[in-house]
Design an enzyme around this catalytic site. Structure first.
Site, PDB file in Angstrom:
ATOM      1  N   GLY A  80       0.827  -1.208   0.000  1.00  7.90           N
ATOM      2  CA  GLY A  80       0.000   0.000   0.000  1.00  7.90           C
ATOM      3  C   GLY A  80       0.852   1.245   0.000  1.00  7.90           C
ATOM      4  O   GLY A  80       2.067   1.168   0.213  1.00  7.90           O
ATOM      5  N   SER A  81       0.217   2.360  -0.272  1.00 10.87           N
ATOM      6  CA  SER A  81       0.957   3.611  -0.148  1.00 10.87           C
ATOM      7  C   SER A  81      -0.009   4.711   0.239  1.00 10.87           C
ATOM      8  O   SER A  81      -1.205   4.645  -0.067  1.00 10.87           O
ATOM      9  CB  SER A  81       1.686   3.947  -1.447  1.00 10.87           C
ATOM     10  OG  SER A  81       0.746   4.221  -2.435  1.00 10.87           O
ATOM     11  N   GLY A  82       0.500   5.670   0.963  1.00  7.68           N
ATOM     12  CA  GLY A  82      -0.348   6.758   1.435  1.00  7.68           C
ATOM     13  C   GLY A  82       0.411   8.059   1.359  1.00  7.68           C
ATOM     14  O   GLY A  82       1.475   8.136   0.735  1.00  7.68           O
ATOM     15  N   GLY A  83      -0.127   9.063   2.019  1.00  3.49           N
ATOM     16  CA  GLY A  83       0.477  10.379   1.950  1.00  3.49           C
ATOM     17  C   GLY A  83       1.832  10.447   2.639  1.00  3.49           C
ATOM     18  O   GLY A  83       2.644  11.300   2.321  1.00  3.49           O
ATOM     19  N   GLY A  85       4.059   7.826   2.926  1.00  9.77           N
ATOM     20  CA  GLY A  85       5.093   6.974   2.348  1.00  9.77           C
ATOM     21  C   GLY A  85       4.524   5.674   1.806  1.00  9.77           C
ATOM     22  O   GLY A  85       3.320   5.538   1.621  1.00  9.77           O
ATOM     23  N   THR A  86       5.428   4.725   1.577  1.00  8.74           N
ATOM     24  CA  THR A  86       5.042   3.445   0.966  1.00  8.74           C
ATOM     25  C   THR A  86       5.140   2.336   2.012  1.00  8.74           C
ATOM     26  O   THR A  86       6.050   2.349   2.845  1.00  8.74           O
ATOM     27  CB  THR A  86       5.998   3.128  -0.204  1.00  8.74           C
ATOM     28  OG1 THR A  86       6.056   4.288  -1.028  1.00  8.74           O
ATOM     29  CG2 THR A  86       5.532   1.954  -1.018  1.00  8.74           C
ATOM     30  N   VAL A  87       4.201   1.393   1.956  1.00  8.22           N
ATOM     31  CA  VAL A  87       4.195   0.285   2.918  1.00  8.22           C
ATOM     32  C   VAL A  87       4.593  -1.012   2.193  1.00  8.22           C
ATOM     33  O   VAL A  87       4.025  -1.346   1.155  1.00  8.22           O
ATOM     34  CB  VAL A  87       2.812   0.106   3.572  1.00  8.22           C
ATOM     35  CG1 VAL A  87       2.849  -0.959   4.657  1.00  8.22           C
ATOM     36  CG2 VAL A  87       2.313   1.429   4.157  1.00  8.22           C
ATOM     37  N   ASP A 199      -6.791  10.959  12.372  1.00  4.85           N
ATOM     38  CA  ASP A 199      -6.917  10.556  10.969  1.00  4.85           C
ATOM     39  C   ASP A 199      -7.688   9.236  10.846  1.00  4.85           C
ATOM     40  O   ASP A 199      -7.252   8.314  10.154  1.00  4.85           O
ATOM     41  CB  ASP A 199      -5.514  10.456  10.343  1.00  4.85           C
ATOM     42  CG  ASP A 199      -5.555  10.555   8.819  1.00  4.85           C
ATOM     43  OD1 ASP A 199      -6.609  10.916   8.270  1.00  4.85           O
ATOM     44  OD2 ASP A 199      -4.525  10.282   8.179  1.00  4.85           O
TER      45      ASP A 199
HETATM   46  N1  LIG Z   1       0.459  -2.961   9.284  1.00  9.12           N
HETATM   47  C1  LIG Z   1      -0.046  -3.142   8.064  1.00  9.12           C
HETATM   48  N2  LIG Z   1      -0.348  -4.385   7.636  1.00  9.12           N
HETATM   49  C2  LIG Z   1      -0.883  -4.586   6.406  1.00  9.12           C
HETATM   50  N3  LIG Z   1      -1.148  -3.608   5.515  1.00  9.12           N
HETATM   51  C3  LIG Z   1      -0.851  -2.344   5.880  1.00  9.12           C
HETATM   52  C4  LIG Z   1      -0.288  -2.038   7.147  1.00  9.12           C
HETATM   53  N4  LIG Z   1      -0.132  -0.690   7.233  1.00  9.12           N
HETATM   54  C5  LIG Z   1      -0.582  -0.191   6.060  1.00  9.12           C
HETATM   55  N5  LIG Z   1      -1.008  -1.168   5.237  1.00  9.12           N
HETATM   56  C6  LIG Z   1      -1.563  -1.027   3.880  1.00  9.12           C
HETATM   57  O1  LIG Z   1      -0.969   0.077   3.255  1.00  9.12           O
HETATM   58  C7  LIG Z   1      -1.985   1.014   2.863  1.00  9.12           C
HETATM   59  C8  LIG Z   1      -1.418   2.402   2.959  1.00  9.12           C
HETATM   60  O2  LIG Z   1      -1.204   2.718   4.302  1.00  9.12           O
HETATM   61  P1  LIG Z   1      -0.765   4.153   4.765  1.00  9.12           P
HETATM   62  O3  LIG Z   1      -1.009   4.203   6.219  1.00  9.12           O
HETATM   63  O4  LIG Z   1       0.599   4.439   4.281  1.00  9.12           O
HETATM   64  O5  LIG Z   1      -1.691   5.149   3.954  1.00  9.12           O
HETATM   65  P2  LIG Z   1      -3.201   5.510   4.093  1.00  9.12           P
HETATM   66  O6  LIG Z   1      -3.667   5.205   5.477  1.00  9.12           O
HETATM   67  O7  LIG Z   1      -3.950   4.891   2.954  1.00  9.12           O
HETATM   68  O8  LIG Z   1      -3.155   7.075   3.835  1.00  9.12           O
HETATM   69  P3  LIG Z   1      -2.501   8.209   4.751  1.00  9.12           P
HETATM   70  O9  LIG Z   1      -1.055   8.128   4.569  1.00  9.12           O
HETATM   71  O10 LIG Z   1      -3.100   9.446   4.195  1.00  9.12           O
HETATM   72  O11 LIG Z   1      -2.935   7.941   6.177  1.00  9.12           O
HETATM   73  C9  LIG Z   1      -3.158   0.739   3.797  1.00  9.12           C
HETATM   74  O12 LIG Z   1      -4.371   1.140   3.244  1.00  9.12           O
HETATM   75  C10 LIG Z   1      -3.067  -0.774   3.937  1.00  9.12           C
HETATM   76  O13 LIG Z   1      -3.694  -1.387   2.844  1.00  9.12           O
END
Ligand SMILES: Nc1ncnc2c1ncn2[C@@H]1O[C@H](COP(=O)(O)OP(=O)(O)OP(=O)(O)O)[C@@H](O)[C@H]1O
Length: 351
Positions: A80-83, A85-87, A199
């Site tokens: 996944g990725s969000g604002g 960074g990348t997960v 959030d």
């Molecule tokens: N601990 C985790 N285990 C499994 N998947 C995860 C985990 N943390 C994050 N992810 C996956 O990565 C995605 C992106 O997570 P991230 O927290 O970086 O961004 P977000 O919550 O979508 O946006 P923002 O950064 O704006 O909060 C999540 O929607 C989820 O699908």
């Protein structure tokens, strides 16, 4: 024969092009390898700082070994990725895997407050909160090491496009709502000092292997907003989930979290995102639309069409709870502990 020199020239050019492409590819691969090596070396010398809070598997890892695994992560490991960074999914062995969030910006030399906050996050242990196992701080980037949630996020479960995905049934949705409410209630009422998430949204509600909801990313909005801008985040929080008063005051409160949770509850009930295009086209928004629906007792029209069979009274009660959370006057919204109680009382306990 006229053709033979032309053919010979053609073959020579092809061979040269082939050899050249091999040289270029080898050079690029070498450069990539050298860069990774440098980062590993930097990290294990004076470069980075790795802190591990708990988890026997992570404890046995040296910074060097961890960085080696981390540097091998590639696009195929992205979950996944969000604002922020990348997960990535980081697999240590058959039984041990973590979710590693690579924050876009490193801050090795910045304030101790950042690390203090991370330690506070690492101290929190609750069945409905995603644990932070540790972190790595370096000049180029920061890494947060989380417990891996094998069933991904509620956002993907509700709005994902995968054809293999089964629609969530009502008992599962109810259980997720109760779990998420319990996690937020713990942050608001049981943590000292109390924690405001800031959030709450469906992509921050993750599901463990038993489909138990776990709240993630708490504290991150506060941690990052000082030096980070983010398309979907206004100061802290995400468009569509922010309480109306936040736009005036800019102050995050527990009642703001209650509002955001109300939006998540509506998402569970209607299957629609708060930013669904159909609302924009009709000049309304999810919250306003649902308020009208509840007032006119037309809840059946708003229920997610993939929810084929559900107990009408329980669903109506869930709509009423969401409406309370979404009151435009924050003082009239229930506290999270009360929201949890109301949700638990909707039906006989499942867990
Ligand atoms: N601990 C985790 N285990 C499994 N998947 C995860 C985990 N943390 C994050 N992810 C996956 O990565 C995605 C992106 O997570 P991230 O927290 O970086 O961004 P977000 O919550 O979508 O946006 P923002 O950064 O704006 O909060 C999540 O929607 C989820 O699908």
């Amino acid at each position: 024969m006229v053709g033979s020199p032309v053919i010979a020239l053609y073959i020579t050019i092809c061979c040269l092009a082939f050899v050249m492409s091999k040289i270029i590819i080898s050079f690029l691969l070498y450069k990539r390898w050298a860069r990774k090596r440098r980062i590993i070396e930097d990290s294990s010398s004076a470069g980075g700082r790795m802190v591990v809070f708990r988890s026997p598997a992570a404890q046995s890892l040296s910074t060097k070994a961890f960085m080696k695994k981390t540097m091998k992560l590639s696009n195929k490991d992205i979950i996944g990725s969000g604002g922020f960074g990348t997960v990535y999914m980081l697999t240590l062995d058959d039984k041990t895997a973590f979710a590693v969030k690579r924050l876009n910006k490193g801050n090795k030399d910045t304030d101790r407050g950042f690390e203090r906050e991370l330690h506070a996050m690492g101290d929190i242990k609750h069945r409905n909160i995603v644990s932070l196992h540790g972190y790595y701080i370096a000049a180029q980037f920061n890494l947060l090491v989380y417990e891996l949630m094998p069933n991904g996020s509620l956002d993907t479960l509700l709005h994902g496009k995968s054809s293999k995905q089964k629609p969530l049934d009502w008992p599962t949705r109810h259980r997720i709502a109760v779990g998420a409410a319990r996690g937020i209630s713990y942050l608001h009422h049981d943590c000292i000092p109390h924690i405001i998430h800031r959030d709450i949204k469906s992509s921050n509600i993750l599901l463990d292997r038993n489909m138990e909801a776990r709240v993630s990313d708490f504290g991150l909005a506060t941690l990052m907003h000082a030096d980070q801008t983010h398309v979907s985040t206004i100061v802290a929080g995400t468009f569509g989930y922010l309480a109306p008063e936040y736009f005036d005051t800019g102050r995050a409160t527990t009642k703001g979290d209650v509002y955001s949770f109300g939006v998540v509850l509506l998402e569970l009930l209607t299957g629609k995102r708060p930013t669904d295009e159909s609302f924009i086209e009709e000049g309304t928004k999810l919250v306003t639309w649902v308020k009208d629906v509840v007032k006119d007792e037309r809840q059946e029209q708003a229920v997610d069409s993939t929810l084929s069979c559900y107990p009408t009274e329980e669903v109506k009660e869930a709509f009423r709870i969401a409406e309370k959370c979404l009151d435009s006057d924050p003082s009239k919204r229930p506290a999270m502990a009360a929201v949890l109680k109301m949700l638990e009382q909707i039906s006989s306990p499942i867990n």
